[in-house]
Motif scaffolding. Sequence first.
Motif, PDB file in Angstrom:
ATOM      1  N   GLN A 173     -18.638  -8.160 -24.468  1.00 41.30           N
ATOM      2  CA  GLN A 173     -19.312  -9.078 -23.558  1.00 41.30           C
ATOM      3  C   GLN A 173     -20.035 -10.181 -24.324  1.00 41.30           C
ATOM      4  OE1 GLN A 173     -21.102  -7.232 -19.945  1.00 41.30           O
ATOM      5  NE2 GLN A 173     -22.995  -8.137 -20.677  1.00 41.30           N
ATOM      6  N   ALA A 174     -20.521  -9.836 -25.517  1.00 41.18           N
ATOM      7  CA  ALA A 174     -21.242 -10.794 -26.358  1.00 41.18           C
ATOM      8  C   ALA A 174     -20.307 -11.682 -27.161  1.00 41.18           C
ATOM      9  CB  ALA A 174     -22.174 -10.038 -27.309  1.00 41.18           C
ATOM     10  N   GLY A 175     -19.014 -11.356 -27.188  1.00 38.61           N
ATOM     11  CA  GLY A 175     -18.071 -12.118 -27.995  1.00 38.61           C
ATOM     12  C   GLY A 175     -18.081 -11.724 -29.456  1.00 38.61           C
ATOM     13  N   ILE A 176     -18.744 -10.611 -29.764  1.00 34.46           N
ATOM     14  CA  ILE A 176     -18.791 -10.135 -31.146  1.00 34.46           C
ATOM     15  C   ILE A 176     -17.472  -9.462 -31.510  1.00 34.46           C
ATOM     16  CG2 ILE A 176     -19.967  -8.547 -32.742  1.00 34.46           C
ATOM     17  CD1 ILE A 176     -22.500  -8.992 -31.012  1.00 34.46           C
ATOM     18  N   VAL A 177     -16.872  -8.771 -30.557  1.00 34.28           N
ATOM     19  CA  VAL A 177     -15.559  -8.157 -30.723  1.00 34.28           C
ATOM     20  C   VAL A 177     -14.604  -8.822 -29.734  1.00 34.28           C
ATOM     21  CG1 VAL A 177     -14.210  -6.044 -30.488  1.00 34.28           C
ATOM     22  CG2 VAL A 177     -16.494  -5.949 -31.476  1.00 34.28           C
ATOM     23  N   VAL A 178     -13.462  -9.298 -30.241  1.00 33.15           N
ATOM     24  CA  VAL A 178     -12.468  -9.941 -29.373  1.00 33.15           C
ATOM     25  C   VAL A 178     -11.097  -9.345 -29.651  1.00 33.15           C
ATOM     26  CG1 VAL A 178     -13.767 -12.103 -29.212  1.00 33.15           C
ATOM     27  CG2 VAL A 178     -12.074 -11.807 -31.035  1.00 33.15           C
ATOM     28  N   SER A 179     -10.164  -9.599 -28.753  1.00 36.11           N
ATOM     29  CA  SER A 179      -8.814  -9.053 -28.916  1.00 36.11           C
ATOM     30  C   SER A 179      -8.018  -9.839 -29.944  1.00 36.11           C
ATOM     31  CB  SER A 179      -8.069  -9.085 -27.578  1.00 36.11           C
ATOM     32  OG  SER A 179      -7.930 -10.424 -27.133  1.00 36.11           O
ATOM     33  N   ASN A 180      -7.014  -9.186 -30.513  1.00 39.51           N
ATOM     34  CA  ASN A 180      -6.106  -9.813 -31.469  1.00 39.51           C
ATOM     35  C   ASN A 180      -4.731  -9.190 -31.268  1.00 39.51           C
ATOM     36  OD1 ASN A 180      -4.541  -9.863 -34.114  1.00 39.51           O
ATOM     37  ND2 ASN A 180      -6.253 -11.217 -34.656  1.00 39.51           N
ATOM     38  N   ASP A 223      -2.229  -8.896 -33.133  1.00 39.06           N
ATOM     39  CA  ASP A 223      -1.678  -8.174 -34.288  1.00 39.06           C
ATOM     40  C   ASP A 223      -2.495  -6.945 -34.660  1.00 39.06           C
ATOM     41  OD1 ASP A 223       0.447 -10.044 -34.662  1.00 39.06           O
ATOM     42  OD2 ASP A 223      -0.984 -11.417 -35.611  1.00 39.06           O
ATOM     43  N   THR A 224      -3.813  -7.098 -34.660  1.00 37.48           N
ATOM     44  CA  THR A 224      -4.671  -5.985 -35.088  1.00 37.48           C
ATOM     45  C   THR A 224      -5.414  -5.329 -33.924  1.00 37.48           C
ATOM     46  OG1 THR A 224      -6.543  -7.480 -35.475  1.00 37.48           O
ATOM     47  CG2 THR A 224      -5.046  -7.077 -37.329  1.00 37.48           C
ATOM     48  N   LEU A 225      -5.112  -5.740 -32.696  1.00 39.56           N
ATOM     49  CA  LEU A 225      -5.746  -5.266 -31.477  1.00 39.56           C
ATOM     50  C   LEU A 225      -7.161  -5.812 -31.320  1.00 39.56           C
ATOM     51  CD1 LEU A 225      -4.600  -1.529 -31.226  1.00 39.56           C
ATOM     52  CD2 LEU A 225      -3.588  -3.554 -30.169  1.00 39.56           C
ATOM     53  N   LEU A 226      -8.007  -5.657 -32.354  1.00 33.74           N
ATOM     54  CA  LEU A 226      -9.378  -6.133 -32.301  1.00 33.74           C
ATOM     55  C   LEU A 226      -9.719  -6.910 -33.557  1.00 33.74           C
ATOM     56  CD1 LEU A 226     -11.188  -2.891 -31.052  1.00 33.74           C
ATOM     57  CD2 LEU A 226     -10.589  -4.880 -29.668  1.00 33.74           C
ATOM     58  N   GLN A 227     -10.690  -7.815 -33.432  1.00 30.17           N
ATOM     59  CA  GLN A 227     -11.191  -8.524 -34.602  1.00 30.17           C
ATOM     60  C   GLN A 227     -12.604  -9.032 -34.313  1.00 30.17           C
ATOM     61  OE1 GLN A 227      -8.512 -11.893 -35.086  1.00 30.17           O
ATOM     62  NE2 GLN A 227      -9.922 -13.224 -33.966  1.00 30.17           N
ATOM     63  N   MET A 228     -13.275  -9.517 -35.363  1.00 29.39           N
ATOM     64  CA  MET A 228     -14.594 -10.094 -35.191  1.00 29.39           C
ATOM     65  C   MET A 228     -14.476 -11.405 -34.431  1.00 29.39           C
ATOM     66  SD  MET A 228     -17.851  -9.820 -35.781  1.00 29.39           S
ATOM     67  CE  MET A 228     -18.006  -8.620 -37.115  1.00 29.39           C
ATOM     68  N   GLY A 229     -15.388 -11.627 -33.498  1.00 24.46           N
ATOM     69  CA  GLY A 229     -15.373 -12.853 -32.711  1.00 24.46           C
ATOM     70  C   GLY A 229     -15.887 -14.039 -33.506  1.00 24.46           C
ATOM     71  N   ASN A 230     -16.000 -15.168 -32.846  1.00 16.79           N
ATOM     72  CA  ASN A 230     -16.492 -16.385 -33.464  1.00 16.79           C
ATOM     73  C   ASN A 230     -18.014 -16.346 -33.514  1.00 16.79           C
ATOM     74  OD1 ASN A 230     -17.097 -18.952 -34.335  1.00 16.79           O
ATOM     75  ND2 ASN A 230     -16.410 -19.981 -32.467  1.00 16.79           N
ATOM     76  N   LEU A 231     -18.556 -16.033 -34.678  1.00 17.28           N
ATOM     77  CA  LEU A 231     -20.002 -15.903 -34.814  1.00 17.28           C
ATOM     78  C   LEU A 231     -20.704 -17.254 -34.747  1.00 17.28           C
ATOM     79  CD1 LEU A 231     -20.277 -13.131 -37.565  1.00 17.28           C
ATOM     80  CD2 LEU A 231     -20.222 -12.901 -35.080  1.00 17.28           C
ATOM     81  N   GLY A 232     -19.930 -18.336 -34.781  1.00  9.33           N
ATOM     82  CA  GLY A 232     -20.521 -19.656 -34.631  1.00  9.33           C
ATOM     83  C   GLY A 232     -20.686 -20.062 -33.186  1.00  9.33           C
ATOM     84  N   ASN A 233     -20.136 -19.268 -32.272  1.00 15.17           N
ATOM     85  CA  ASN A 233     -20.278 -19.570 -30.850  1.00 15.17           C
ATOM     86  C   ASN A 233     -21.747 -19.401 -30.449  1.00 15.17           C
ATOM     87  OD1 ASN A 233     -20.430 -18.545 -27.892  1.00 15.17           O
ATOM     88  ND2 ASN A 233     -18.439 -19.552 -28.016  1.00 15.17           N
TER      89      ASN A 233
END
Length: 462
Positions: free
Chosen positions: A160-167, A169-179
């Motif tokens: 919900q915070a955008g810290i974890v997002v879908s990918n 290839d890897t299913l999950l990845q770190m979100g855009n911390l600059g958002n």
Amino acid sequence: MELSTCSNKGLLERMFKLAEKGTNVKTEILAGITTFLTCVYIVAVNPAILANAGMDTKAVFWATALAAGLGSIFMGLYANFPFALAPAMGLNAYFAFYVVGVLNLSWQNALGCVLISGIAFIILSLFNIQERIVNEMPHCIKNSVGAGIGFFIAFIGLAQAGIVVSNKDTLLQMGNLGNPGTLLALLGIALTAVLIIKRIRGAILIGILAITVAGFFVKNPATGMSYTQLPAGGMLAFDNPVQALAPTFGQLSFAGMFDSSGIVLLGVLFAIFSFLFVDLFDGIGVLVGVSAKAGFLNEKGELPNAGKALFATACSAAGGAVLGTNTVCIYGAESTTGIAEGGRTGLVAVVAGILFILCLFFSPVFLMIPAIATAPALVMIGVFMMEPLKSVDLQDFAIAFPVFLAVMIMPFTYSIAHGILFSVLGYTLAQVAAGNRKNISATVWVLTVIFIIYLTLEIILK
């Protein structure tokens, strides 16, 4: 005036047995306020989560506040315990993302599942069957279910915070911390953690409100508008209760729930079981765990009026479904804050319940709270719910294995039900392999057979 005060004190003394419990009106009221401050976040978080199921946020807000208020008051008056009740974290996400999102049931049908589970809980309470079921469940499973739900809730908060997002290839990845929104959520997590560490009352609520205020000054790149928007009609609301609740009150439905064939029908049955299982075990776990710490147990280690407390919880769960919210349960961790302040009777729960109802006049304030402000609360709740794992012997692999399955599967499959299922199956497998069949109770054997049949049918029907 003095006569009135004495009369009121006499009434409260008779109702809650204050002197017998070693407390007084002032202490109980302060404890009730403390308990309320630690769990009021649910009136902001619950509408945000159930909105994902297509439910009206204002109606869910009303249903949440009323279910928490009336449930807590019922607990206080009927069972005389200082426990607040409110819609369960974890089960709200399960309701929205699995029962509605994956099984594709309508939210009306999902409320029907909640009502059936509540009625089943009432029946079990009336015949005291719930205590036998809980007593025969392995200690490690009882503790791992709560922890698994905690990870499930935290995972949703991170997403919900955008810290974890879908990918892809890897299913999950770190979100855009600059958002900007993600940065605000990270700030909220840090702030709330510091407040909790410093034992500040209402830390979670303060964290939510702080990020909500900050949201006025930060624009969402996706919309070009501030994350937090002032309500058009002002901060106070005097809504018509009938109109405010209409979108959810009495809207639960059983139409088509059991007409489906195959995997959907199995999913419905297992959803009902999951709502019941979590509410049942959470209620017993809180009553035993918190009561032991608070000194509520008698010389035999028994908890007087435990049946009344469970009955109040069961009725509140069924009532919550009618109002239009997910399963209502005891808020154990939050209630301990009031107990730590000296609260010992049901007057604590009554005070908390009244304050929940008063929240209804501030609905615009709670409904303007953005998702990035509630995300830190979800993460913190996840942290709190890890605590039961400290009493589990993770050095014993036969114990660690089923615990791991519950904790891992719930968040990664978005399914509390499958976490419970694989945890029970893992426990049975591990105990048989270790030559400890005597540790497997009749209840666990029955559940093992049922779960194997369920998995077999799920595989065949898919």
